[in-house]
Scaffold this motif. Structure first.
Motif, PDB file in Angstrom:
ATOM      1  N   SER A  32       0.837  -1.196   0.000  1.00  0.00           N
ATOM      2  CA  SER A  32       0.000   0.000   0.000  1.00  0.00           C
ATOM      3  C   SER A  32       0.878   1.255   0.000  1.00  0.00           C
ATOM      4  O   SER A  32       1.828   1.343   0.783  1.00  0.00           O
ATOM      5  CB  SER A  32      -0.917   0.021   1.222  1.00  0.00           C
ATOM      6  OG  SER A  32      -1.598   1.262   1.306  1.00  0.00           O
ATOM      7  N   PRO A  33       0.554   2.241  -0.842  1.00  0.00           N
ATOM      8  CA  PRO A  33       1.306   3.500  -0.813  1.00  0.00           C
ATOM      9  C   PRO A  33       0.866   4.423   0.304  1.00  0.00           C
ATOM     10  O   PRO A  33       1.492   5.464   0.554  1.00  0.00           O
ATOM     11  CB  PRO A  33       1.008   4.116  -2.184  1.00  0.00           C
ATOM     12  CG  PRO A  33      -0.374   3.620  -2.514  1.00  0.00           C
ATOM     13  CD  PRO A  33      -0.455   2.228  -1.924  1.00  0.00           C
ATOM     14  N   ASP A  34      -0.230   4.062   0.975  1.00  0.00           N
ATOM     15  CA  ASP A  34      -0.775   4.909   2.024  1.00  0.00           C
ATOM     16  C   ASP A  34      -0.099   4.638   3.366  1.00  0.00           C
ATOM     17  O   ASP A  34       0.259   3.500   3.695  1.00  0.00           O
ATOM     18  CB  ASP A  34      -2.281   4.683   2.173  1.00  0.00           C
ATOM     19  CG  ASP A  34      -3.033   5.019   0.894  1.00  0.00           C
ATOM     20  OD1 ASP A  34      -2.617   5.975   0.198  1.00  0.00           O
ATOM     21  OD2 ASP A  34      -4.007   4.319   0.586  1.00  0.00           O
ATOM     22  N   ALA A  35       0.049   5.689   4.150  1.00  0.00           N
ATOM     23  CA  ALA A  35       0.642   5.550   5.474  1.00  0.00           C
ATOM     24  C   ALA A  35      -0.278   4.759   6.396  1.00  0.00           C
ATOM     25  O   ALA A  35      -1.509   4.747   6.234  1.00  0.00           O
ATOM     26  CB  ALA A  35       0.912   6.930   6.066  1.00  0.00           C
ATOM     27  N   ILE A  36       0.306   4.078   7.366  1.00  0.00           N
ATOM     28  CA  ILE A  36      -0.476   3.416   8.408  1.00  0.00           C
ATOM     29  C   ILE A  36      -1.120   4.496   9.277  1.00  0.00           C
ATOM     30  O   ILE A  36      -0.449   5.414   9.750  1.00  0.00           O
ATOM     31  CB  ILE A  36       0.412   2.488   9.251  1.00  0.00           C
ATOM     32  CG1 ILE A  36       1.001   1.376   8.365  1.00  0.00           C
ATOM     33  CG2 ILE A  36      -0.370   1.872  10.404  1.00  0.00           C
ATOM     34  CD1 ILE A  36       2.012   0.494   9.066  1.00  0.00           C
ATOM     35  N   ARG A  37      -2.419   4.397   9.498  1.00  0.00           N
ATOM     36  CA  ARG A  37      -3.166   5.440  10.186  1.00  0.00           C
ATOM     37  C   ARG A  37      -3.359   5.114  11.669  1.00  0.00           C
ATOM     38  O   ARG A  37      -3.288   3.947  12.084  1.00  0.00           O
ATOM     39  CB  ARG A  37      -4.528   5.644   9.530  1.00  0.00           C
ATOM     40  CG  ARG A  37      -4.468   5.943   8.035  1.00  0.00           C
ATOM     41  CD  ARG A  37      -5.850   6.280   7.511  1.00  0.00           C
ATOM     42  NE  ARG A  37      -6.862   5.319   7.896  1.00  0.00           N
ATOM     43  CZ  ARG A  37      -7.101   4.192   7.232  1.00  0.00           C
ATOM     44  NH1 ARG A  37      -6.398   3.879   6.166  1.00  0.00           N
ATOM     45  NH2 ARG A  37      -8.063   3.374   7.641  1.00  0.00           N
ATOM     46  N   ARG A  38      -3.648   6.145  12.435  1.00  0.00           N
ATOM     47  CA  ARG A  38      -3.916   5.946  13.858  1.00  0.00           C
ATOM     48  C   ARG A  38      -5.082   4.999  14.069  1.00  0.00           C
ATOM     49  O   ARG A  38      -5.099   4.205  15.009  1.00  0.00           O
ATOM     50  CB  ARG A  38      -4.212   7.297  14.530  1.00  0.00           C
ATOM     51  CG  ARG A  38      -4.359   7.186  16.065  1.00  0.00           C
ATOM     52  CD  ARG A  38      -5.194   8.311  16.619  1.00  0.00           C
ATOM     53  NE  ARG A  38      -6.555   8.277  16.110  1.00  0.00           N
ATOM     54  CZ  ARG A  38      -7.522   7.478  16.595  1.00  0.00           C
ATOM     55  NH1 ARG A  38      -7.261   6.637  17.573  1.00  0.00           N
ATOM     56  NH2 ARG A  38      -8.734   7.506  16.073  1.00  0.00           N
ATOM     57  N   GLU A  39      -6.081   5.032  13.162  1.00  0.00           N
ATOM     58  CA  GLU A  39      -7.257   4.173  13.297  1.00  0.00           C
ATOM     59  C   GLU A  39      -6.899   2.689  13.172  1.00  0.00           C
ATOM     60  O   GLU A  39      -7.692   1.823  13.559  1.00  0.00           O
ATOM     61  CB  GLU A  39      -8.308   4.534  12.247  1.00  0.00           C
ATOM     62  CG  GLU A  39      -8.941   5.904  12.421  1.00  0.00           C
ATOM     63  CD  GLU A  39      -8.041   7.036  11.950  1.00  0.00           C
ATOM     64  OE1 GLU A  39      -7.014   6.745  11.301  1.00  0.00           O
ATOM     65  OE2 GLU A  39      -8.343   8.200  12.248  1.00  0.00           O
TER      66      GLU A  39
END
Length: 604
Positions: free
Chosen positions: A573-580
């Motif tokens: 995934s190119p997306d950052a790991i989120r707090r959620e």
């Protein structure tokens, strides 16, 4: 622990309790007996041969690339294949070697071949290369001997300029380099990578060594080749951690296969059935495509029967690992579990009192116990290592007395003796050994430079290191409760200015560095095979963690997480790991931007 255990994992946990995490001495083989014949698994490898000289026609670049493939295949015919590309009047310029002296220089083209036409009707070729290694006749890709970064030679057509008459169609090399050259692409296309396994020094754990088998080798000869590799011993760099077969061990005649039953006869000093049983386990894992019966005999008729190689592998698992790796991260100064759809989430194996001021962490499971190494903040903006070892959850960690400007991700060497756990960590540019009481001792290396990262293989006997921005391998010897690191082998990669490394598989690394932009690559441990994973991270990778694929708990691909610019990512995934996606955290007040998860890692 939540999750499902494989049969191999369950067996391994049982072995942990009785054998200290190694493969047990008492193998489940039948001595001087026989078992039911089980049909061997058939695996039809492609018998690919490299292209012939005329396959490219008059396409000069295709001809050059085919010339760099000609040496591929069985070693005893390598010179004959290459000489077919050389003009008849110049064949003697390539001086032949024989037998074990035959070796092929594996190179990586750093740019497309430069081919220019000359006024005399010839074509000049210039190759810019990176030397990868020397492929020997025993399938080992040894460190390179050549230092050339450029090769030049000339091409002519089928008829020499100014000469009458006709010859075969196509092109010829007129002034070849006096070495056998093989491109990394040809190595990938015409060879199969195969691990072979050697026992470590106390014969309680197998250590993987990489070999290359030409796809042109007939199926029926695979067993012979693997037995010969084992007899020849481990690669040079691995020898501090791997034990060769007894001196004077030899293969008598060829291995025989009939109705799914393989028979191998050895000359084995002492005719020791225990030694024969150990070799049986090595062969079971080194021949994973075979599932049938194996009979090992010696000249004096000592005999070991393995009724089913497939069951033998299950009964003697390589690694003490669980089938569901769990993802964790550091958030707001504490270790937290991560949750993603389709994956099992874990529970932090630390009590809250031991889980604070954390910068990064390395946790490992040994049976029902947890090894915990935490990099925590210290006064004055410094850092120190805190270590705990005990039942899940770990109740307390022992803070070390030494502080450093910066400490990297700690890694555990999976112990053969759970009572003597050791790990490795980089602190202020040096490699240190630590124990379960957070005592840190410098570890000597044979290479000079600032150490940036260290990673340990699943067997705990091999290290990958980043030193001075370059990639190195080294073997680890754990005899007598000591941790000594053998001579480091440089690994060639097209990445530069490396910053992080971990193990993506038994013989594959995941490496972060620069390829014009910050990037993450998968790289074989000898540097020959590269696969870009992330071509443009956007910032320098400062933290990298993987769960390695392996034959005990196979996965489609490695699980990888990394950190860049204080932001964590989960590949692909190119997306950052989120707090959620971080469990058990309190949402920030309204209007306050949440922190980013950092320093992701796996527990297994």
């Amino acid at each position: 622990m939540p999750g499902r255990w494989t049969l191999a994992g369950a067996l391994c946990v049982a072995l942990l309790a009785v054998a200290g995490c190694g493969i047990p001495d008492n193998t489940e083989v039948q001595v001087d007996g026989s078992g039911p014949a089980v049909e061997a698994g058939a695996s039809s490898f492609r018998g690919d041969e490299p292209p012939t000289r005329t396959a490219a026609g008059t396409d000069r670049e295709a001809f050059v690339r085919n010339f760099l493939s000609a040496a591929a295949g069985e070693p005893d015919r390598a010179y004959a294949r290459v000489k077919k590309f050389i003009a008849p009047e110049n064949k003697s310029r390539l001086q032949e070697k024989q037998g074990s002296e035959i070796a092929v220089n594996v190179v990586r083209l750093t740019e497309d071949p430069a081919i220019t036409a000359n006024r005399n009707g010839l074509f000049s070729v210039k190759l810019r290369v990176q030397q990868i290694g020397l492929l020997r006749s025993n399938g080992v890709l040894a460190p390179p001997v050549a230092t050339e970064t450029e090769y030049k030679f000339t091409l002519r057509g089928a008829v020499s300029p100014g000469q009458a008459g006709t010859e075969e169609a196509g092109l010829f090399v007129t002034d070849p380099p006096n070495v056998l050259l093989l491109s990394d692409q040809a190595l990938r296309q015409y060879y199969q990578t195969r691990p072979v396994y050697f026992w470590n020094s106390n014969q309680r754990r197998l250590v993987a060594d990489q070999r290359y088998l030409p796809l042109a080798v007939p199926d029926e000869r695979r067993v012979n080749e693997v037995v010969k590799w084992l007899i020849a011993g481990p690669s040079e760099w691995l020898r501090p951690a791997a034990r060769p077969l007894p001196d004077r061990t030899a293969l008598i005649n060829n291995a025989i296969e009939a109705d799914g039953r393989w028979e191998v006869t050895l000359e084995l000093p002492g005719d020791d059935n225990r030694e024969l049983g150990k070799i049986g386990i090595q062969l079971a894992w080194s021949l994973p495509e075979l599932s049938g019966q194996l009979q090992l005999t010696t000249r004096n008729q000592s005999r070991v029967e393995i009724p089913s190689l497939k069951q033998h592998r299950l009964a003697h698992p390589l690694y003490p690992i669980d089938d569901e790796p769990q993802r964790f991260t550091v958030y707001d100064g504490a270790v937290h579990a991560l949750t993603f759809p389709g994956e099992a989430s874990g529970v932090v194996p630390l009590v809250p009192a031991a889980n604070h001021d954390v910068v990064s962490a390395g946790l490992s499971r040994v049976g029902d116990r947890i090894l915990a190494a935490l990099v925590v903040t210290a006064p004055g903006g410094r850092q120190r290592l805190a270590v705990g070892y005990g039942a899940d959850p770990v109740q307390a960690v022992d803070p070390g007395t030494q502080t450093f400007r910066g400490i990297g991700r700690p890694v555990w060497l999976r112990p053969l003796d759970p009572g003597q756990p050791y790990g490795l960590v980089v602190a202020d540019g040096r490699l240190y050994r630590f124990d379960d009481r957070a005592r840190m001792v410098p570890v000597s290396l044979t290479v000079v430079g600032s150490v940036t990262a260290v990673a340990s293989s699943l067997d705990g006997q091999r290290l990958a290191l980043v030193v001075g921005g370059r990639l190195y391998l080294a073997a680890v010897n754990l005899d007598g409760g000591l941790v000594s690191v053998g001579p480091a082998r440089a690994v060639a990669t097209s990445l530069t200015d490396l910053s992080a490394v971990d193990w993506a598989a038994e013989n594959t690394l995941v490496v972060a560095g620069t390829a014009g932009r910050s990037a993450v690559y998968e790289v074989s441990i000898d540097g020959a095979l590269e696969t870009p994973l992330v071509a443009d991270v956007g910032a320098r990778v400062t933290h990298l963690a993987a769960y390695p694929t392996n034959p005990v708990v196979p996965l489609p691909s490695a699980l990888i997480m990394y950190e860049a610019n204080a932001v964590a990512y989960r590949y692909p995934s190119p997306d950052a790991i989120r707090r959620e996606q971080v469990l058990a955290v309190t949402p920030p007040p309204t209007g306050v931007r949440p922190d980013s998860p950092t320093a992701p890692f796996f527990l297994f």
